[in-house]
Scaffold this active site. Structure first.
Site, PDB file in Angstrom:
ATOM      1  N   HIS A   9       0.818  -1.214   0.000  1.00  0.00           N
ATOM      2  CA  HIS A   9       0.000   0.000   0.000  1.00  0.00           C
ATOM      3  C   HIS A   9       0.853   1.266   0.000  1.00  0.00           C
ATOM      4  O   HIS A   9       2.045   1.256   0.333  1.00  0.00           O
ATOM      5  CB  HIS A   9      -0.921   0.013   1.231  1.00  0.00           C
ATOM      6  CG  HIS A   9      -0.185   0.038   2.529  1.00  0.00           C
ATOM      7  ND1 HIS A   9       0.372   1.187   3.052  1.00  0.00           N
ATOM      8  CD2 HIS A   9       0.106  -0.949   3.415  1.00  0.00           C
ATOM      9  CE1 HIS A   9       0.964   0.912   4.194  1.00  0.00           C
ATOM     10  NE2 HIS A   9       0.821  -0.381   4.444  1.00  0.00           N
ATOM     11  N   GLU A  11       2.027   5.194   1.123  1.00  0.00           N
ATOM     12  CA  GLU A  11       2.430   5.789   2.398  1.00  0.00           C
ATOM     13  C   GLU A  11       1.198   6.258   3.186  1.00  0.00           C
ATOM     14  O   GLU A  11       0.280   6.860   2.629  1.00  0.00           O
ATOM     15  CB  GLU A  11       3.347   6.974   2.122  1.00  0.00           C
ATOM     16  CG  GLU A  11       3.827   7.708   3.365  1.00  0.00           C
ATOM     17  CD  GLU A  11       4.562   8.976   3.023  1.00  0.00           C
ATOM     18  OE1 GLU A  11       5.785   8.893   2.774  1.00  0.00           O
ATOM     19  OE2 GLU A  11       3.916  10.049   2.974  1.00  0.00           O
ATOM     20  N   ARG A  58      -6.185   1.344   4.142  1.00  0.00           N
ATOM     21  CA  ARG A  58      -5.037   1.844   3.389  1.00  0.00           C
ATOM     22  C   ARG A  58      -4.775   1.020   2.140  1.00  0.00           C
ATOM     23  O   ARG A  58      -4.309   1.560   1.124  1.00  0.00           O
ATOM     24  CB  ARG A  58      -3.796   1.888   4.284  1.00  0.00           C
ATOM     25  CG  ARG A  58      -3.361   0.564   4.917  1.00  0.00           C
ATOM     26  CD  ARG A  58      -2.326   0.843   6.004  1.00  0.00           C
ATOM     27  NE  ARG A  58      -1.720  -0.328   6.614  1.00  0.00           N
ATOM     28  CZ  ARG A  58      -2.218  -0.958   7.679  1.00  0.00           C
ATOM     29  NH1 ARG A  58      -3.358  -0.555   8.224  1.00  0.00           N
ATOM     30  NH2 ARG A  58      -1.573  -1.992   8.211  1.00  0.00           N
ATOM     31  N   GLU A  82      -2.246  -7.168   7.210  1.00  0.00           N
ATOM     32  CA  GLU A  82      -0.927  -7.110   7.837  1.00  0.00           C
ATOM     33  C   GLU A  82      -0.892  -8.026   9.059  1.00  0.00           C
ATOM     34  O   GLU A  82      -1.935  -8.454   9.589  1.00  0.00           O
ATOM     35  CB  GLU A  82      -0.617  -5.659   8.233  1.00  0.00           C
ATOM     36  CG  GLU A  82       0.746  -5.435   8.876  1.00  0.00           C
ATOM     37  CD  GLU A  82       1.918  -5.848   8.003  1.00  0.00           C
ATOM     38  OE1 GLU A  82       2.084  -7.062   7.784  1.00  0.00           O
ATOM     39  OE2 GLU A  82       2.685  -4.959   7.572  1.00  0.00           O
ATOM     40  N   ASN A  84      -0.936  -9.206  12.701  1.00  0.00           N
ATOM     41  CA  ASN A  84      -1.575  -8.700  13.925  1.00  0.00           C
ATOM     42  C   ASN A  84      -0.466  -8.388  14.933  1.00  0.00           C
ATOM     43  O   ASN A  84       0.229  -9.291  15.395  1.00  0.00           O
ATOM     44  CB  ASN A  84      -2.542  -9.748  14.470  1.00  0.00           C
ATOM     45  CG  ASN A  84      -3.313  -9.259  15.673  1.00  0.00           C
ATOM     46  OD1 ASN A  84      -2.862  -8.381  16.414  1.00  0.00           O
ATOM     47  ND2 ASN A  84      -4.493  -9.825  15.892  1.00  0.00           N
ATOM     48  N   MET A  85      -0.333  -7.119  15.285  1.00  0.00           N
ATOM     49  CA  MET A  85       0.744  -6.682  16.168  1.00  0.00           C
ATOM     50  C   MET A  85       0.313  -6.596  17.633  1.00  0.00           C
ATOM     51  O   MET A  85       1.007  -5.988  18.454  1.00  0.00           O
ATOM     52  CB  MET A  85       1.273  -5.321  15.699  1.00  0.00           C
ATOM     53  CG  MET A  85       1.763  -5.321  14.251  1.00  0.00           C
ATOM     54  SD  MET A  85       3.369  -6.105  14.030  1.00  0.00           S
ATOM     55  CE  MET A  85       4.470  -4.781  14.466  1.00  0.00           C
TER      56      MET A  85
END
Length: 215
Positions: A9, A11, A58, A82, A84-85
């Site tokens: 994606h 910025e 995004r 993305e 998973n943080m």
């Protein structure tokens, strides 16, 4: 031979602020929207037939800009999200404690089994990314899909296709709106049939772009 283009994606505001996104979200910056238009101009002659995107805002915004030029409809695929943080999502990197920074670095420094509390492991990320990629094999013959995803997600997928463990130290630079390509070949010497043609192309971008480890 099926050819699949992979695009990170554009910025985002949180990329610039060095805030951890993961499966949280942040809108594209003006630079991010320009990057997406430049991807579209670079890719429009490749005969893209399907644009498949992570369902994050995004990536969907990036995909929509590309789709308007390529004349494709967008298909959303949650498995392209993305990593998973966990408990670190939405946090500014500079504000992390020493232990929290160790959790974050364990995802990119080669720590086997690295994981942020309440988040995913790299191997779990790879398995769902590979499943999403393999779905492209069910597209009609002659299709040329483009997948829009995220920095850590794409670098983990590409690394595993290259035969590197999912938890390995990050060795691929994938800047915002970089283009990579993987091809599927039905060959007995390829473990899962996929081969990497190119990674991280940014010749279409006119301004410096952040890489996935900066995000």
């Amino acid at each position: 031979m099926l050819q699949v283009y992979l695009v990170r994606h554009g910025e985002t505001e949180w990329n610039v602020a060095r805030r951890i996104q993961g499966q949280s979200d942040s809108p594209l910056t003006a630079t991010g929207r320009l990057q997406a238009r430049q991807v579209a101009e670079r890719i429009k002659s490749e005969g893209i037939t399907h644009i498949i995107t992570s369902d994050m805002g995004r990536t969907r915004e990036t995909a929509q800009i590309i789709a308007e030029v390529c004349g494709c409809e967008i298909i959303t695929e949650p498995r392209l999200r993305e990593l998973n943080m966990g408990v670190l999502e939405q946090r500014e990197i500079e504000m992390l404690t020493e232990q929290e920074e160790q959790w974050r670095k364990s995802l990119i420094d080669g720590t086997e089994g690295g994981r942020i509390p309440e988040g995913e492991s790299m191997e779990e990320l790879y398995e769902r990314m590979l499943a999403a990629l393999n779905n492209c094999l069910d597209l009609p013959k002659g299709s040329r899909p483009l997948l829009v995803s995220h920095g850590i997600a794409l670098s983990t997928l590409l690394s595993r296709i290259l035969g590197v463990p999912a938890y390995s130290e990050r060795r691929l630079r994938l800047r915002n709106c970089s283009i990579s390509r993987v091809d599927y070949q039905n060959s007995p010497w390829l473990a899962n049939g996929w081969i990497v043609e190119s990674t991280g192309e940014i010749t279409h971008l006119t301004q410096p772009a952040l890489d996935e480890q900066q995000a």
